[in-house]
Motif scaffolding. Structure first.
Motif, PDB file in Angstrom:
ATOM      1  N   ALA A 171       2.253   2.127  -1.525  1.00  0.00           N
ATOM      2  CA  ALA A 171       2.102   2.985  -2.707  1.00  0.00           C
ATOM      3  C   ALA A 171       2.945   2.471  -3.864  1.00  0.00           C
ATOM      4  CB  ALA A 171       2.479   4.430  -2.364  1.00  0.00           C
ATOM      5  N   VAL A 172       4.171   2.003  -3.563  1.00  0.00           N
ATOM      6  CA  VAL A 172       5.022   1.420  -4.608  1.00  0.00           C
ATOM      7  C   VAL A 172       4.323   0.191  -5.192  1.00  0.00           C
ATOM      8  CG1 VAL A 172       7.205   0.206  -5.042  1.00  0.00           C
ATOM      9  CG2 VAL A 172       7.200   2.298  -3.686  1.00  0.00           C
ATOM     10  N   PHE A 173       3.774  -0.664  -4.315  1.00  0.00           N
ATOM     11  CA  PHE A 173       3.095  -1.877  -4.758  1.00  0.00           C
ATOM     12  C   PHE A 173       1.877  -1.550  -5.619  1.00  0.00           C
ATOM     13  CE2 PHE A 173      -0.152  -5.168  -4.140  1.00  0.00           C
ATOM     14  CZ  PHE A 173       0.530  -6.279  -4.630  1.00  0.00           C
ATOM     15  N   VAL A 174       1.048  -0.635  -5.149  1.00  0.00           N
ATOM     16  CA  VAL A 174      -0.165  -0.264  -5.893  1.00  0.00           C
ATOM     17  C   VAL A 174       0.208   0.319  -7.254  1.00  0.00           C
ATOM     18  CG1 VAL A 174      -2.118   1.357  -5.917  1.00  0.00           C
ATOM     19  CG2 VAL A 174      -1.649  -0.023  -3.888  1.00  0.00           C
ATOM     20  N   ALA A 175       1.232   1.158  -7.293  1.00  0.00           N
ATOM     21  CA  ALA A 175       1.664   1.743  -8.576  1.00  0.00           C
ATOM     22  C   ALA A 175       2.143   0.653  -9.524  1.00  0.00           C
ATOM     23  CB  ALA A 175       2.771   2.773  -8.344  1.00  0.00           C
ATOM     24  N   LEU A 176       2.923  -0.302  -9.017  1.00  0.00           N
ATOM     25  CA  LEU A 176       3.429  -1.369  -9.881  1.00  0.00           C
ATOM     26  C   LEU A 176       2.298  -2.265 -10.377  1.00  0.00           C
ATOM     27  CD1 LEU A 176       5.873  -2.548 -11.248  1.00  0.00           C
ATOM     28  CD2 LEU A 176       6.329  -3.880  -9.198  1.00  0.00           C
ATOM     29  N   VAL A 177       1.350  -2.583  -9.510  1.00  0.00           N
ATOM     30  CA  VAL A 177       0.197  -3.376  -9.943  1.00  0.00           C
ATOM     31  C   VAL A 177      -0.610  -2.594 -10.986  1.00  0.00           C
ATOM     32  CG1 VAL A 177      -2.021  -4.350  -9.190  1.00  0.00           C
ATOM     33  CG2 VAL A 177       0.057  -4.805  -7.871  1.00  0.00           C
TER      34      VAL A 177
END
Length: 179
Positions: free
Chosen positions: A155-161
């Motif tokens: 979720a952190v990765f998807v939000a940052l992308v």
């Protein structure tokens, strides 16, 4: 593990998830209630605030890719061994790169919803810091379900992308690649 133990293990996530939710809400409320200043603070040698934000977010996104690869390595899914320190330090550096960006966004611009891209970006920023908070608070807890860190980290990765797509990519395709 039996079904009877699953709710008890999942309940260990209540505090981290509540704290993350509070961070999301607090950032959104502040971003909406604060009167934006409209000017950048400390653009550190960049040509402007948008360039600074685009490049720092790009750096954080590249480090987020390192995060995914090193996490896959730690979970034995990559086939090569990446030291856990790479995961810890790439995450720390990625987070540090987001701080001046978030500060500028909240202080100078606030939470906006007039333009769809900007609204999505604003909401993703609140979500990013909320889920990051939940992940960091969950890390020291023992006995969490096995899906906890892949889900929170993902979720952190998807939000940052998503933040990169709605800011840096937009900047580079609108104004060109410049510092």
């Amino acid at each position: 593990m039996t079904l009877a133990t699953t709710p008890a293990r999942g309940s260990l996530l209540v505090v981290p998830l509540l704290a993350g939710g509070l961070v999301m809400i607090a950032l959104g409320v502040y971003g909406r209630a604060h009167t934006p200043t409209g000017f950048a603070i400390g653009i550190a040698g960049f040509s402007g605030a948008l360039a600074m934000k685009a490049w720092l977010t790009t750096g954080a996104a590249v480090l987020a890719i390192v995060q995914v690869l090193s996490a896959l390595s730690m979970w034995g899914r990559l086939g090569v061994t990446i030291p856990p320190a790479v995961h810890r330090w790439s995450g720390r550096l990625a987070f540090l790169l987001t701080i001046p960006v978030a500060f500028h966004c909240l202080y100078a611009l606030g939470l906006q919803y007039d333009v769809l891209r900007v609204m999505i970006h604003s909401l993703l920023g609140c979500f990013f810091y909320g889920v990051f908070t939940a992940k960091m608070l969950a890390l020291p807890r023992k006995g969490l379900p096995g899906w906890t860190f892949p889900l929170l980290g993902g979720a952190v990765f998807v939000a940052l992308v998503g933040l990169w797509l709605t800011s840096s990519l937009w900047f580079f395709t609108t104004f060109g690649v410049k510092v």
